[in-house]
Design an enzyme around this catalytic site. Structure first.
Site, PDB file in Angstrom:
ATOM      1  N   ARG A 188       2.881 -27.727 -28.791  1.00 43.33           N
ATOM      2  CA  ARG A 188       2.716 -26.870 -27.611  1.00 43.33           C
ATOM      3  C   ARG A 188       2.876 -25.336 -28.236  1.00 43.33           C
ATOM      4  O   ARG A 188       4.123 -25.060 -28.292  1.00 43.33           O
ATOM      5  CB  ARG A 188       4.107 -27.344 -27.057  1.00 43.33           C
ATOM      6  N   ARG A 193       5.517 -20.828 -23.932  1.00 44.03           N
ATOM      7  CA  ARG A 193       6.494 -19.462 -23.617  1.00 44.03           C
ATOM      8  C   ARG A 193       7.259 -18.846 -24.611  1.00 44.03           C
ATOM      9  O   ARG A 193       7.958 -18.439 -23.771  1.00 44.03           O
ATOM     10  CB  ARG A 193       7.484 -20.138 -22.016  1.00 44.03           C
TER      11      ARG A 193
HETATM   12  O1  1CP Z   1       4.212 -32.586 -23.699  1.00 45.93           O
HETATM   13  C1  1CP Z   1       4.161 -33.974 -23.588  1.00 45.93           C
HETATM   14  O2  1CP Z   1       5.048 -34.755 -23.840  1.00 45.93           O
HETATM   15  C2  1CP Z   1       2.411 -33.367 -23.967  1.00 45.93           C
HETATM   16  C3  1CP Z   1       1.680 -34.514 -22.847  1.00 45.93           C
HETATM   17  C4  1CP Z   1       1.575 -33.177 -21.996  1.00 45.93           C
HETATM   18  C5  1CP Z   1       2.064 -33.337 -20.271  1.00 45.93           C
HETATM   19  C6  1CP Z   1       2.760 -34.515 -20.377  1.00 45.93           C
HETATM   20  C7  1CP Z   1       0.948 -32.230 -21.391  1.00 45.93           C
HETATM   21  C8  1CP Z   1       0.237 -31.697 -22.359  1.00 45.93           C
HETATM   22  N1  1CP Z   1       0.911 -31.833 -20.236  1.00 45.93           N
HETATM   23  C9  1CP Z   1       2.385 -32.194 -19.254  1.00 45.93           C
HETATM   24  C10 1CP Z   1       2.081 -32.232 -18.449  1.00 45.93           C
HETATM   25  C11 1CP Z   1       3.266 -31.623 -18.154  1.00 45.93           C
HETATM   26  N2  1CP Z   1       2.290 -29.849 -17.878  1.00 45.93           N
HETATM   27  C12 1CP Z   1       4.734 -30.566 -18.192  1.00 45.93           C
HETATM   28  C13 1CP Z   1       5.731 -32.001 -18.236  1.00 45.93           C
HETATM   29  C14 1CP Z   1       6.068 -32.034 -17.157  1.00 45.93           C
HETATM   30  C15 1CP Z   1       6.933 -32.973 -17.050  1.00 45.93           C
HETATM   31  O3  1CP Z   1       7.052 -34.566 -17.438  1.00 45.93           O
HETATM   32  O4  1CP Z   1       8.276 -33.493 -15.695  1.00 45.93           O
HETATM   33  C16 1CP Z   1       4.806 -29.726 -17.962  1.00 45.93           C
HETATM   34  C17 1CP Z   1       5.606 -28.321 -17.494  1.00 45.93           C
HETATM   35  C18 1CP Z   1       3.174 -29.121 -17.721  1.00 45.93           C
HETATM   36  C19 1CP Z   1       3.142 -27.030 -18.016  1.00 45.93           C
HETATM   37  C20 1CP Z   1       2.459 -26.922 -19.599  1.00 45.93           C
HETATM   38  N3  1CP Z   1       1.241 -27.131 -19.904  1.00 45.93           N
HETATM   39  C21 1CP Z   1       3.272 -25.557 -20.282  1.00 45.93           C
HETATM   40  C22 1CP Z   1       4.398 -24.970 -19.531  1.00 45.93           C
HETATM   41  C23 1CP Z   1       3.563 -24.007 -18.388  1.00 45.93           C
HETATM   42  C24 1CP Z   1       3.672 -22.764 -17.745  1.00 45.93           C
HETATM   43  O5  1CP Z   1       4.734 -22.153 -17.334  1.00 45.93           O
HETATM   44  O6  1CP Z   1       3.280 -21.630 -18.943  1.00 45.93           O
HETATM   45  C25 1CP Z   1       2.392 -25.798 -20.971  1.00 45.93           C
HETATM   46  C26 1CP Z   1       2.089 -24.368 -22.159  1.00 45.93           C
HETATM   47  C27 1CP Z   1       1.440 -26.418 -21.289  1.00 45.93           C
HETATM   48  C28 1CP Z   1       0.365 -26.502 -21.732  1.00 45.93           C
HETATM   49  C29 1CP Z   1       0.703 -27.976 -22.859  1.00 45.93           C
HETATM   50  N4  1CP Z   1       0.432 -29.282 -22.073  1.00 45.93           N
HETATM   51  C30 1CP Z   1      -0.268 -29.776 -23.223  1.00 45.93           C
HETATM   52  C31 1CP Z   1      -0.646 -29.989 -24.031  1.00 45.93           C
HETATM   53  C32 1CP Z   1      -1.375 -30.169 -25.337  1.00 45.93           C
HETATM   54  C33 1CP Z   1      -0.720 -28.190 -23.570  1.00 45.93           C
HETATM   55  C34 1CP Z   1      -1.526 -27.150 -24.730  1.00 45.93           C
HETATM   56  C35 1CP Z   1      -1.664 -26.769 -25.986  1.00 45.93           C
HETATM   57  C36 1CP Z   1      -0.798 -27.003 -26.988  1.00 45.93           C
HETATM   58  O7  1CP Z   1       0.419 -28.083 -27.045  1.00 45.93           O
HETATM   59  O8  1CP Z   1      -0.095 -25.510 -27.227  1.00 45.93           O
END
Ligand code: 1CP
Length: 353
Positions: A27, A31
């Site tokens: 991540r 944000r």
């Molecule tokens: O965090 C982990 O466990 C890694 C696997 C994973 C999961 C469970 C990713 C990879 N996405 C998710 C689902 C997800 N997506 C959640 C968790 C929800 C929960 O269980 O309650 C959330 C909050 C998101 C949204 C999300 N994805 C955000 C925030 C949203 C925003 O408003 O900006 C972001 C920045 C992502 C990007 C993301 N998700 C995952 C990866 C590998 C990445 C991008 C690359 C990086 O790591 O920079």
């Protein structure tokens, strides 16, 4: 063709121990960075950001510009796969993802693998852009969620602390659940394969909820699907490294490495450093060394200061001389001060320590 660039993270994935180790953070785009929040605002919804290659590439590059990490990870989300399969996915501001939960075998039968082509090709356009925009020495990581973890969201309709909905579904409707898992294996292999063809150097499979299963189910829903994915990717893209991240696997981590055939294992925050070192010294049947990746507590990166320095040093010392990639044990949290990330990277690299 020009001279092959030296990508330090790829050297470690090939089994070398490097000092200092390569570093990137799960991540690392997100944000906690003001420039991410600014780009995110121009995109509209979160999925719009994932499906706009110019913007998705931009937010992937932002942490590389700031910190010169050894690797960039494609900006996307694991829930792109259910979305591409035709399940309705949306991200609710301040709450997280919401999906129209799958409840029956009929719901699973309606998922459409053919429909994924359009959205996967948009994501791969981001990958291709990144490979041409990134510094030559930066490793580009593609990714997807592991079938079990993606299924927990598809069945639960949202994140949950115990994944109860998916576990119950798997116990009550084992055949339908097995069909969903088979479908996710196939679609995820295609998706990663397309990312590799578009320019990803390696891929990571995120099994964030691997820790919630009893050991038989761990074997059936975590190890077996991952093993099938690794074998299929190896047959299509020989030698392309696969990093597995079975978060919470605990005592099952060594078995996961032994049986899935992954090239590297991502360790979560709770993995003792001695155990992480042992994982990095395991051997693969086919081709030699395993690398380990991890596992600083993301909250130590929030608090910073000398406690952060101390733990970074402990991790570096524990992993000295074995193939190791410095990372967190889970993703960066939004309240992380960006200057603490600089402090961490400098400490790992031995700059100004
Ligand atoms: O965090 C982990 O466990 C890694 C696997 C994973 C999961 C469970 C990713 C990879 N996405 C998710 C689902 C997800 N997506 C959640 C968790 C929800 C929960 O269980 O309650 C959330 C909050 C998101 C949204 C999300 N994805 C955000 C925030 C949203 C925003 O408003 O900006 C972001 C920045 C992502 C990007 C993301 N998700 C995952 C990866 C590998 C990445 C991008 C690359 C990086 O790591 O920079």
């Amino acid at each position: 063709m020009g001279v092959e660039p030296t990508r330090r993270m790829m050297q470690v994935l090939a089994g070398q121990a490097l000092d200092p180790p390569p570093v990137w953070l799960m991540r690392q785009a997100g944000r906690y960075l003001p420039e991410y929040r600014a780009t995110r605002e121009t995109a509209g919804g979160f999925l719009d950001l994932c499906y706009t290659p110019k913007l998705a590439a931009e937010v992937t590059l932002q942490p590389i510009r700031r910190y010169a990490f050894d690797a960039a990870i494609l900006f996307s989300d694991i829930l792109v796969v259910p979305d591409a399969l035709g399940q309705h996915v949306r991200f609710v501001e301040g709450e997280g993802p919401r999906l129209d939960a799958l409840a029956s075998a009929d719901d699973i039968a309606r998922l459409d693998p053919v429909a994924t082509a359009k959205k996967f090709s948009i994501v791969c356009e981001t990958v291709a852009r990144l490979r041409s925009d990134l510094p030559a020495e930066t490793t580009l990581i593609g990714f997807c969620g592991a079938p079990w973890t993606v299924a927990t969201y598809m069945i639960g309709g949202r994140g949950s602390p115990d994944q109860a909905a998916a576990r119950l579904f798997a116990y009550r409707q084992p055949e339908a659940f097995a069909r969903l898992m088979d479908l996710l294996v196939d679609v995820s292999v295609d998706y990663l394969s397309q990312q590799i063809s578009a320019g990803a150097d390696c891929v990571q499979i995120f099994d964030s909820w691997a820790g919630s299963l009893p050991d038989d189910e761990f074997a059936r829903w975590v190890v077996a699907p991952t093993k099938r994915m690794v074998a299929a990717l190896e047959s299509r893209h020989q030698g392309v490294p696969v990093i597995g991240f079975p978060r919470g696997a605990g005592a099952n981590a060594a078995r996961y490495v032994r049986e899935t055939g992954v090239t590297a294992i991502g360790c979560d925050t709770a993995e003792p450093l001695g155990a992480m070192r042992n994982l990095a010294q395991m051997r693969r049947k086919a081709s030699g060394a395993i690398a380990a990746q991890g596992n600083l507590d993301p909250l130590l990166l929030v608090s910073g200061g000398e406690a952060l320095d101390r733990r970074v040093d402990e991790i570096l010392e524990a992993m000295d001389g074995v193939p190791f990639i410095f990372n967190l044990g889970h993703g960066i949290v939004p309240q992380t001060p960006p200057e603490n990330v600089s402090r961490l990277v400098n400490r790992v690299r031995g700059d100004g320590a």
